[in-house]
Scaffold this active site. Sequence first.
Site, short mmCIF file in Angstrom:
data_model
loop_
_atom_site.label_atom_id
_atom_site.label_comp_id
_atom_site.label_asym_id
_atom_site.label_seq_id
_atom_site.Cartn_x
_atom_site.Cartn_y
_atom_site.Cartn_z
N LEU A 236 0.85 -1.19 0.00
CA LEU A 236 0.00 0.00 0.00
C LEU A 236 0.89 1.24 0.00
O LEU A 236 1.38 1.70 1.04
CB LEU A 236 -0.93 0.00 1.21
CG LEU A 236 -1.84 -1.22 1.37
CD1 LEU A 236 -2.85 -0.98 2.50
CD2 LEU A 236 -2.56 -1.56 0.08
N ASP A 237 1.10 1.78 -1.18
CA ASP A 237 2.03 2.89 -1.35
C ASP A 237 1.49 4.18 -0.75
O ASP A 237 0.33 4.55 -0.99
CB ASP A 237 2.30 3.09 -2.85
CG ASP A 237 3.21 4.28 -3.11
OD1 ASP A 237 4.38 4.22 -2.72
OD2 ASP A 237 2.72 5.27 -3.70
#
Length: 579
Positions: A236-237
């Site tokens: 999850l950037d």
Amino acid sequence: MNQSLQKELKFLVESHLSLIYEGDNIKPLASRLLHIMKLEENCLKPGIHENSWNEKDIIMITYGDSIKSEKEEPLQTLNTFCNERLKDVINGIHILPFFPYSSDDGFSVIDYTQVNDALGDWSHIENMGGEYNLMADLVVNHCSSRSRWFDNYKQRKSPGVDYFIEADPNTDLSNVVRPRTSPLLREVEDLQGIRHVWCTFSHDQVDLNFANPDVLCEMVKIIKLYLDRGIRTFRLDAVAFLWKELGTTCINHVKTHEFVRLFRTLIEHHSPNAIIITETNIPNHENLSYFGNANEAHAVYNFSLPPLLIHALVTGNSSHLKRWQMTMPPAQMGTFYLNFIASHDGIGLRPAEGLLSENEIDEMVNTMQNFGARVSWRATEGGRAKPYEINVTLFDALQGTVKGPDKWQVERFLCAHAIMLSLEGIPAIYVHSMLATNNYSEGVELTNHNRTINRYKWNHEELCSKLDDGYSHHSKVFAGMKALLKIRIQQPAFHPNATQFTLHLGDQLFGFWRQSPRRDQSIFCIHNISDEEITIPLSSINLISLDKWVDLISDKSFEDLHQDLVLPPYGFVWLSNRT
């Protein structure tokens, strides 16, 4: 179909949504999400506090075109290289964003549903997903200003017209935490006039408005697509910035944490062995919060490790590294630390805040600049710029100490990886560390982006020639890294959740003890992080005399526990009672 499990899942999803969208009618939204994920037809029960990983899990981080050949698509070349050279030592690959993009080497996504045709197509991704545990980036916080959604926003039509965050430029936004120095708001002219949209990272990366449930549904469609294409690990950037609320810092919001829990619920009921990793390059205590109560991320990046380990190796003093390690809580069952010391970005400095003084950070920054590094900055409250990230290849970052370059570069580099590989957690090795790539300074001049320094594109044939020549530093490091990996994956005491205790052997040494979950193996990991030869009595390590001890690195046995252990500069041992 288990009706009770279905009912339980629906209740969980509704609970998450009620905490995010307070007061709204969330039942239809919950049903919509379950439909997108096909969970109303079939869902699986995830394990609770179960580890679906072990000591054999090693991840390599790479761009889809880090290794290229004129004969085939880059993703095919990458797969060939991994199968021929690395399959015996790695089982996971993190392919950095492989979608059509407009900037930031992939992190400004134009279309989440397509593979960049310069790299290959979905068949290449699926092939790699069939052979390796494939990790992909879910770029949740923002999308490209050249995306269809943003084009529609400017044309005032759906989907997209209400997918982005607007703010009045006269609003006081000084409390908002930023990783960049560019203005937060971007002026946009659309069919109806001038608007100002929120851009946390760059004006080409426009933040998505998750206050609109339609945006959430779009992201869940992307999650389902990834799962269908064989991706099982989701990074999850920049997730820490997801939820915005005026008057707050707009980072680590309570609703952001709830989104992570929601994503996990949906993903693990589809694929119980899937993994969520949060990319939160922030101070250590904030980063750890994304474990939740073992109900948010399965893993968090060990962001404080790179700056602290590099600081220890260039100063010859492990005191800060040891102090930090002693404060790190063991990961609960069902969670793990993702250990890394190099990445496609650089050496983040925010995770060192509160662990190193400003003077110590400045000394490290100056040392790295002397080794050819660039520095990226961020704006702080009051407008003052502070170093945010050191941009340098790890091999060149470790070419010397604060005293300057020396002859121990390869030894220091391998020592750094020996430490990372033996620590609690799963190791993630950047491809350019595996290959001992030097600073790509010419690339920085071409792109005018500091991060390009660590994003060189290797020609496959040239690379293989260097790895096979037997004398280049690329060949020596690659062979040394593979040797360490082959040892590591055979040791139960290196299970990601095996017990770990810090040893106190003086500031020039960094040591710790690992014990396998079944308690059938102990390993004492002792590393000389200085440029001096160090002698220590084995009796000071507290080895059990009834056991037979062997150094897994050299295969040397230690039967006389009253003898001295001599470590050359950057030498290390992994003393095991199980061979």
